[in-house]
Design an enzyme around this catalytic site. Sequence first.
Site, PDB file in Angstrom:
ATOM      1  N   THR A  31       3.628  -6.297  -0.602  1.00 43.76           N
ATOM      2  CA  THR A  31       4.165  -7.146  -1.658  1.00 43.76           C
ATOM      3  C   THR A  31       4.119  -6.450  -3.015  1.00 43.76           C
ATOM      4  OG1 THR A  31       3.393  -9.092  -0.455  1.00 43.76           O
ATOM      5  CG2 THR A  31       3.999  -9.412  -2.751  1.00 43.76           C
ATOM      6  N   GLY A  85      -1.585  -8.502  -3.615  1.00 46.49           N
ATOM      7  CA  GLY A  85      -1.131  -9.326  -2.510  1.00 46.49           C
ATOM      8  C   GLY A  85      -2.308  -9.762  -1.664  1.00 46.49           C
ATOM      9  N   ALA A  86      -2.074 -10.698  -0.760  1.00 52.39           N
ATOM     10  CA  ALA A  86      -3.128 -11.178   0.137  1.00 52.39           C
ATOM     11  C   ALA A  86      -2.517 -11.486   1.488  1.00 52.39           C
ATOM     12  CB  ALA A  86      -3.812 -12.408  -0.441  1.00 52.39           C
ATOM     13  N   ASP A  87      -3.340 -11.415   2.527  1.00 49.99           N
ATOM     14  CA  ASP A  87      -2.877 -11.720   3.873  1.00 49.99           C
ATOM     15  C   ASP A  87      -2.930 -13.220   4.163  1.00 49.99           C
ATOM     16  OD1 ASP A  87      -2.482  -9.000   4.511  1.00 49.99           O
ATOM     17  OD2 ASP A  87      -4.627  -8.775   4.879  1.00 49.99           O
ATOM     18  N   GLY A  98      -6.827  -7.025   4.067  1.00 47.50           N
ATOM     19  CA  GLY A  98      -7.374  -6.078   5.027  1.00 47.50           C
ATOM     20  C   GLY A  98      -6.333  -5.319   5.810  1.00 47.50           C
ATOM     21  N   GLY A  99      -5.119  -5.851   5.893  1.00 51.99           N
ATOM     22  CA  GLY A  99      -4.110  -5.205   6.710  1.00 51.99           C
ATOM     23  C   GLY A  99      -3.663  -3.852   6.205  1.00 51.99           C
ATOM     24  N   GLY A 100      -3.833  -3.605   4.915  1.00 50.39           N
ATOM     25  CA  GLY A 100      -3.316  -2.372   4.343  1.00 50.39           C
ATOM     26  C   GLY A 100      -4.268  -1.203   4.343  1.00 50.39           C
ATOM     27  N   GLU A 105     -13.652   2.138  -4.361  1.00 45.97           N
ATOM     28  CA  GLU A 105     -14.019   2.255  -5.756  1.00 45.97           C
ATOM     29  C   GLU A 105     -13.008   1.630  -6.685  1.00 45.97           C
ATOM     30  OE1 GLU A 105     -15.175   5.751  -8.964  1.00 45.97           O
ATOM     31  OE2 GLU A 105     -14.740   6.235  -6.877  1.00 45.97           O
TER      32      GLU A 105
END
Length: 228
Positions: A31, A85-87, A98-100, A105
């Site tokens: 996104t 973005g968010a899943d 987490g998908g990406g 850091e």
Amino acid sequence: MAEEAKKLAGYAAVDNHVQNNQVVGVGSGSTIVYAVDRLAERVRQEKLNIVCVPTSFQARQLILQHGLTLSDLDRHPELDVAIDGADEVDAALTLIKGGGNKSGEGYQNISEALKVPKNTVASIILKWKKFGTTKTLPRAGRPAKLSHRGRWALIREVTKNPMGPVVTDNSNFILDWKFEHAHNWKEVNTAIKMIPGVVETGLFVGMAERVYFGMEDGSVGVRDPPVN
């Protein structure tokens, strides 16, 4: 249709929250590609003075590819806004990412600049040194401290050649944890972080100020945190 929905949400976030003379945190994921497209378009058309701080290598490359001004938190320790973005999102605006595979850091620094708890874009990040080489890496497991919460956990692996564990920008492993039902995510997040070897989680608890949803009908849905 899904990609168009992402584009709509990314454009809406940039249009509604980015103003001239701002320092903008740029997140990661599919996104964000659209959000940076729109940001670069506005900078060109409106002659905006915008400084961008990336959260990952992907974000850094997007900023450079679009000719935007790249900086970091050493030079710009305070951000005006951060877009990511968010899943998944729940009614309380708790987010999970987490998908990406991006984590570490960059997100920690950006969260500090925004004066909010640390966050990441990976499910559970395990220090590389904890397991040594991939030969000693456990393929599956469930830490005893949270065994009553989650059904199972599994080291995320690459599905194409070369095979092996997925490694983040900061050379950490990702552990995908499957939950059968909703929990008090603030407590879960804290409990996971207390497990030795865990660097971060992909839970964003109490951080989002507004979430945009690209809808299939071409509209953009907006959700704000619930009023307590």
